[in-house]
Design an enzyme around this catalytic site. Structure first.
Site, mmCIF file in Angstrom:
data_model
loop_
_atom_site.group_PDB
_atom_site.id
_atom_site.type_symbol
_atom_site.label_atom_id
_atom_site.label_comp_id
_atom_site.label_asym_id
_atom_site.label_seq_id
_atom_site.Cartn_x
_atom_site.Cartn_y
_atom_site.Cartn_z
ATOM 1 N N HIS A 39 78.597 -0.397 -31.238
ATOM 2 C CA HIS A 39 78.800 -0.627 -32.671
ATOM 3 C C HIS A 39 80.048 -1.493 -32.897
ATOM 4 O O HIS A 39 80.053 -2.387 -33.741
ATOM 5 C CB HIS A 39 79.026 0.697 -33.414
ATOM 6 C CG HIS A 39 77.834 1.606 -33.463
ATOM 7 N ND1 HIS A 39 77.786 2.799 -32.787
ATOM 8 C CD2 HIS A 39 76.653 1.494 -34.114
ATOM 9 C CE1 HIS A 39 76.630 3.398 -33.028
ATOM 10 N NE2 HIS A 39 75.907 2.626 -33.824
ATOM 11 N N ASP A 152 68.157 -2.285 -30.401
ATOM 12 C CA ASP A 152 66.994 -1.901 -31.222
ATOM 13 C C ASP A 152 66.225 -3.184 -31.546
ATOM 14 O O ASP A 152 66.201 -3.638 -32.697
ATOM 15 C CB ASP A 152 67.457 -1.188 -32.495
ATOM 16 C CG ASP A 152 68.160 0.115 -32.169
ATOM 17 O OD1 ASP A 152 67.565 0.956 -31.490
ATOM 18 O OD2 ASP A 152 69.330 0.275 -32.561
ATOM 19 N N GLN A 155 63.500 -3.193 -34.217
ATOM 20 C CA GLN A 155 64.120 -3.024 -35.536
ATOM 21 C C GLN A 155 64.698 -4.352 -36.025
ATOM 22 O O GLN A 155 64.495 -4.758 -37.174
ATOM 23 C CB GLN A 155 65.211 -1.955 -35.436
ATOM 24 C CG GLN A 155 66.151 -1.894 -36.624
ATOM 25 C CD GLN A 155 67.126 -0.745 -36.524
ATOM 26 O OE1 GLN A 155 66.759 0.388 -36.723
ATOM 27 N NE2 GLN A 155 68.386 -1.028 -36.218
HETATM 28 O O1 PAF Z 1 70.106 1.214 -36.105
HETATM 29 C C1 PAF Z 1 70.476 2.118 -36.868
HETATM 30 O O2 PAF Z 1 71.528 2.750 -36.673
HETATM 31 C C2 PAF Z 1 69.622 2.467 -38.072
HETATM 32 O O3 PAF Z 1 68.266 2.361 -37.783
HETATM 33 C C3 PAF Z 1 69.982 1.644 -39.329
HETATM 34 C C4 PAF Z 1 69.734 0.169 -39.134
HETATM 35 C C5 PAF Z 1 71.450 1.868 -39.677
HETATM 36 C C6 PAF Z 1 69.138 2.115 -40.509
HETATM 37 O O4 PAF Z 1 69.342 3.466 -40.777
#
Ligand code: PAF
Length: 283
Positions: A39, A152, A155
């Site tokens: 992160h 991800d 995503q």
């Molecule tokens: O990747 C994540 O932590 C979550 O899927 C996100 C993008 C914050 C959406 O809740």
């Protein structure tokens, strides 16, 4: 200095208006907290791309299935805020569920293609929850750029697709996956792994790198590339494979035969009760 924290939409709107007035470029890093170095690398990328960085922390209930780990998902707010302070993040948006999903909420973002495969197949409804909350976060923060992790991968591609399909003006950027020294992709869920499963989990990285090595030595057969990874995962009985799939990097469409376009190998597997995902672009 500690970042400003915003819990209500009104507080966030006031801050956003101030940045508008200053002409500041704003980057958003959406997270569910339990922050790790992966992160933080996204936050660093955000810092390079904008004048103000907002991190959102919200464990989004709509992206968890009924038998998934919403209740036990790690919540480490104090530590998260300390980490964000060390990176001089300007603002942390901490909405609660009632703010994001007030009584009577009934509109969701539903992708009818890419979201139905891979993790979308194993976790029905997951991406509808993700896209809905990301759409809301984008519209609330109105960032110039929003940053997501390639860890991800599906995503990230779905969010890009949502932005394109719905003509949103937000720029979407992606940060590379950060790995532990033994290759395990950093994830908030790694902390759930017991010692033995943690050791076995490295098979995922070893499998992906074996496929990539084959690709680099000229192998282009989709099935052989997939098998190069799968063989390594199958050595360990502790690794319960959900999928190992070679897909188009841009569209996530399945590939077969000789691959000629940029592709990505994606893996999902369970170690004990912990489900891990990882991927590697073949290039
Ligand atoms: O990747 C994540 O932590 C979550 O899927 C996100 C993008 C914050 C959406 O809740």
């Amino acid at each position: 200095m500690a970042p400003s924290t915003f819990i209500t939409l009104a507080e966030l709107a006031v801050q956003r208006a101030t940045w508008d007035a200053e002409g500041a470029r704003v980057a958003l890093v959406p997270t569910m907290g339990a922050l790790h170095l992966g992160h933080l690398s996204l936050v660093r990328l955000a810092r390079q791309m904008a004048d103000r960085v907002v991190v959102s922390i919200f464990v989004n209930p709509t992206q968890f299935g009924p038998n998934e780990d919403f209740a036990k998902y790690p919540r480490t707010l104090v530590a998260d805020l300390e980490l964000l302070a060390s990176l001089q993040v300007e603002a942390v948006f901490l909405p609660n569920a009632a703010t994001m999903y007030p009584d009577g909420f009934q509109t969701f973002v539903h992708n009818q293609g890419m979201a139905l495969t891979l993790d979308g197949q194993s976790r029905p409804g997951h991406f509808q929850g993700v896209l809905t909350v990301v759409m809301k976060l984008l519209n609330l923060v109105r960032p110039d750029v929003a940053i997501f992790g390639k860890k991800d991968y599906q995503q990230w591609r779905l969010i890009e697709k949502m932005v394109a399909d719905l003509c949103l003006s937000y720029r979407i950027a992606a940060g590379e996956t950060l790995r532990e020294v033994d290759g395990l992709a950093m994830s908030s869920r790694n902390r759930f792994l017991g010692d033995q499963d943690r050791t076995h989990a490295t098979a995922i990285y070893r499998g992906l790198t074996a496929a990539k090595a084959a690709y680099k030595s000229g192998e282009r057969d989709a099935q052989k590339l997939t098998l190069a990874c799968r063989k390594i995962l199958e050595i360990s009985q502790a690794v319960k494979i959900d999928y190992v799939e070679l897909r188009s990097a841009a569209t996530l469409a399945p590939l077969s035969g000789q691959v000629t376009e940029p592709c990505v190998l994606l893996v999902a597997a369970k170690l004990g009760t912990t489900r891990l995902i990882d991927n590697m672009e073949m290039e």
